[in-house]
Design a protein around this motif. Sequence first.
Motif, short mmCIF file in Angstrom:
data_model
loop_
_atom_site.label_atom_id
_atom_site.label_comp_id
_atom_site.label_asym_id
_atom_site.label_seq_id
_atom_site.Cartn_x
_atom_site.Cartn_y
_atom_site.Cartn_z
N UNK A 109 -19.84 -115.41 86.84
CA UNK A 109 -19.38 -116.59 86.14
C UNK A 109 -19.58 -116.42 84.64
N UNK A 110 -18.74 -117.08 83.89
CA UNK A 110 -18.89 -117.07 82.44
C UNK A 110 -18.92 -118.51 81.95
N UNK A 111 -19.60 -118.75 80.84
CA UNK A 111 -19.49 -120.07 80.24
C UNK A 111 -18.47 -119.99 79.10
N UNK A 112 -18.26 -121.12 78.44
CA UNK A 112 -17.23 -121.16 77.40
C UNK A 112 -17.47 -120.11 76.33
N UNK A 113 -18.71 -119.95 75.94
CA UNK A 113 -19.02 -119.00 74.88
C UNK A 113 -18.74 -117.56 75.31
N UNK A 114 -19.02 -117.27 76.58
CA UNK A 114 -18.79 -115.91 77.07
C UNK A 114 -17.32 -115.50 76.95
N UNK A 115 -16.44 -116.47 77.12
CA UNK A 115 -15.01 -116.15 77.02
C UNK A 115 -14.70 -115.53 75.67
N UNK A 116 -15.45 -115.96 74.66
CA UNK A 116 -15.23 -115.40 73.32
C UNK A 116 -16.13 -114.20 73.07
N UNK A 117 -17.38 -114.29 73.52
CA UNK A 117 -18.33 -113.21 73.24
C UNK A 117 -17.88 -111.89 73.88
N UNK A 118 -17.44 -111.97 75.12
CA UNK A 118 -16.98 -110.75 75.80
C UNK A 118 -15.71 -110.20 75.15
N UNK A 119 -14.88 -111.11 74.71
CA UNK A 119 -13.66 -110.69 74.01
C UNK A 119 -14.04 -109.87 72.78
N UNK A 120 -14.98 -110.39 72.00
CA UNK A 120 -15.41 -109.65 70.82
C UNK A 120 -16.07 -108.33 71.21
N UNK A 121 -16.84 -108.38 72.31
CA UNK A 121 -17.51 -107.16 72.76
C UNK A 121 -16.48 -106.07 73.07
N UNK A 122 -15.38 -106.48 73.71
CA UNK A 122 -14.32 -105.51 74.00
C UNK A 122 -13.78 -104.88 72.73
N UNK A 123 -13.70 -105.70 71.69
CA UNK A 123 -13.13 -105.20 70.44
C UNK A 123 -14.10 -104.35 69.64
N UNK A 124 -15.39 -104.66 69.77
CA UNK A 124 -16.34 -104.04 68.86
C UNK A 124 -17.15 -102.90 69.46
N UNK A 125 -17.47 -103.01 70.75
CA UNK A 125 -18.35 -102.01 71.33
C UNK A 125 -17.61 -100.69 71.48
N UNK A 126 -18.18 -99.62 70.86
CA UNK A 126 -17.51 -98.32 70.92
C UNK A 126 -17.22 -97.86 72.36
N UNK A 127 -18.02 -98.36 73.32
CA UNK A 127 -17.79 -97.99 74.72
C UNK A 127 -16.40 -98.40 75.20
N UNK A 128 -15.88 -99.46 74.59
CA UNK A 128 -14.60 -99.99 75.06
C UNK A 128 -13.47 -99.67 74.09
N UNK A 129 -13.63 -98.59 73.34
CA UNK A 129 -12.66 -98.30 72.28
C UNK A 129 -11.22 -98.28 72.78
N UNK A 130 -11.03 -97.76 73.99
CA UNK A 130 -9.63 -97.65 74.45
C UNK A 130 -9.08 -99.02 74.81
N UNK A 131 -9.92 -99.87 75.36
CA UNK A 131 -9.47 -101.24 75.63
C UNK A 131 -9.15 -101.94 74.32
N UNK A 132 -10.04 -101.77 73.35
CA UNK A 132 -9.82 -102.40 72.05
C UNK A 132 -8.49 -101.98 71.46
N UNK A 133 -8.21 -100.71 71.62
CA UNK A 133 -6.95 -100.20 71.06
C UNK A 133 -5.76 -100.84 71.77
N UNK A 134 -5.87 -100.93 73.09
CA UNK A 134 -4.79 -101.59 73.84
C UNK A 134 -4.60 -103.03 73.40
N UNK A 135 -5.73 -103.70 73.22
CA UNK A 135 -5.66 -105.11 72.82
C UNK A 135 -4.97 -105.26 71.48
N UNK A 136 -5.42 -104.48 70.53
CA UNK A 136 -4.85 -104.61 69.18
C UNK A 136 -3.38 -104.22 69.19
#
Length: 683
Positions: free
Chosen positions: A204-231
């Motif tokens: 489960x996620x709360x309202x804040x997680x919906x945004x925090x995880x989104x940012x994590x996808x964009x910022x965490x080097x581990x998810x660089x390829x996802x970030x690239x897809x998103x952008x």
Amino acid sequence: MAKYSLKTRSPKPAVDLQRDLNPQQRAVVEAPAGKILVLAGAGTGKTRTLTYRVAKLVAGGCQPERIMLVTFTNRAAREMVHRVESLLTIDMRRSASGTFHHVGNRILRRYGEAVGLGPDFGILDPEDARDLMGSVVSELGMAVLTSKRFPDARVLTKIASQAAGMLGTIPAVIERRFTRFLDLVAPIDKVLADFKERKRRLNMVDFDDLLSYWLELLRDPKHASVAEQLRGQWDHMLVDEYQDINVLQGAIIDEMARDHGSLTCVGDDAQSIYSFRGADFSQIYDFRIRHKEAQVLPLTINYRSTPQILSLANRSIARNREQHPKELTAVRKPGATPALIPLRDVIQQGELVAQRVLELHHEQSLPLRKMAVLYRNHAHSLELQVELTRRNIPFAVRSGVRFFEQRHIKDVVAYLRARENPRDALAWLRLLRLWPGIGNRTAERVASVLAGEFDAFGRRLPVPAGPPAPVPEVLAAESKQAKGRAKDALVTLAKLFDRLLEAGGRNPGRAIEIIVHEHYADYAERSFENADARKEDLDNLANYAGRWEDATEFLSELALIEGISAENVVMGDEPDDKLVLSTIHQAKGLEWPVVFVLWLVDGRFPSSQALRANAELEEERRLFYVATTRAEDDLYLLYPTIEEGRRGPTTVLRPSRFLTELDHDPPVYERWEIEEVPPEEEG
DNA sequence: CGTTCCTCTCTTTTT
DNA sequence: GAGAGGAACG
């Protein structure tokens, strides 16, 4: 939700920039793609301008789905999408348009796996989050936690939320905003870490997680390829209500726009009214620091209000020190001077509004929906509601208990949640306790087994907890262990879940019908005095839910949708023409020819909490500014002068400082005297 | 263990 | 005027 709009292959915009826009607006629409900050005053055609900018992008060949259009509130989002669609006759459904939370939800459904979310994750509403926090605290069983001074679950969620919103640590938040808990930093930190872990276990996620995880996808080097897809999915980003975003949202915006660099943000620092939930209106200033190349464009020509109303609003907001000094210029012809009306008490305040509404309605043929009554918090509207009901004046409350936050709605929805995400222990707990013979103890045991948190021997399972066990089987097994009424209940519940999991029960609307028919109707009869009204609500809910094919989508929508008040949804056969009652927060972005503002009393508006700190007082003044600038023609400012204590003595109330501070020449309001007409002269 | 009934506390504002 | 939490009873 099914949504229809006509679609043409080659959009043919009925757009004429020369005709439809003033030079300031045109400057925004025609600015080349890049970093733009639009400082737009109230009523200056902000939405119109943003809409035309989207139109221009689409006319220039951009696919709507390559535009991301986010705002802070549901209302603003809906308004924006609607206007773009009607201007261009295109379908914006494919575009990422909506609130930050909606867009975040969509992105996490698709990419959430990278941050450890199952595709069917559930969304905790604030009440669920609080309950979960409570159970984390009690499970930890540390001595400090039971001390009187330890923050309760609600405050804990608030601390967590602020930390998420300002991208700060828990200790930093406590130092800044919750100094009274300074000596409890360590245990609070521990509780909040457990809370986070617990959410993961429950998928489960709360309202804040919906945004925090989104940012994590964009910022965490581990998810660089996802970030690239998103952008890579979008070419332009447009943000409305920029003054209400917090640091987290600001970071998401910057990250999303990093590669394409096309970012249009619109906001009005004078209307920033959400700092209590971490909105940080210094964001709007920092924009130029973060984006040195940004163009800043003003919109200052007000089309909405008479010059009289604007002078009042301008004079009020000028008293704020933290602001961009700016004057709104009126283009409308002069009208009536705003009225300042002292009343004896709240009863008389309600009576006067009702009477004035009827006069305007009957004598000037003004439809009720062209009038609005605004107030600081929903309790301020109670006496008025009584009076309106007494006089048979139809009204719609845009605040108060949310439709889906009522107990019976949440109960039934718990079944859907449990079916979609069997790891949702909170939903299990809730629905189990509805059954006769099942109390806290049994509910907790069965819920934790069903949720896969523990095995049948009470051992905590590792996360991820493998494939979830089939629910009816678990229920059947548990029923064998139980006895008495609990046994019967679990057997019946197992059968109910069999039916829910059948193909026919997949549709959320159909599922709700089954739940109500097989169980909840009985429960409601036993438990509520107004069982009929509640069952009717559930019929409406089933209807509403029937519009979704997919229950997970329906549940997300339900969690994120704005507060539709009970009154708004429930009544089926009421007239269309209704007086609007709304909190000022919910009224932002709307306008009415006639506006009443209630309870302008020091300690109410501004609220007593706000009187303590200057920053908060300025926010309250912005709120007052928002209230007054909703009015097009007539503005009535009301306050009761005495309050009869329910138990205590009668107190004399002081008119709001937001009124008295305006009291110098030239006058911006006109004081009205109320005289009671003796009964025989009435009519 | 479950249920019921009582008192106490709260009410800013929203996603 | 509702919801949570506690006490007492079945």
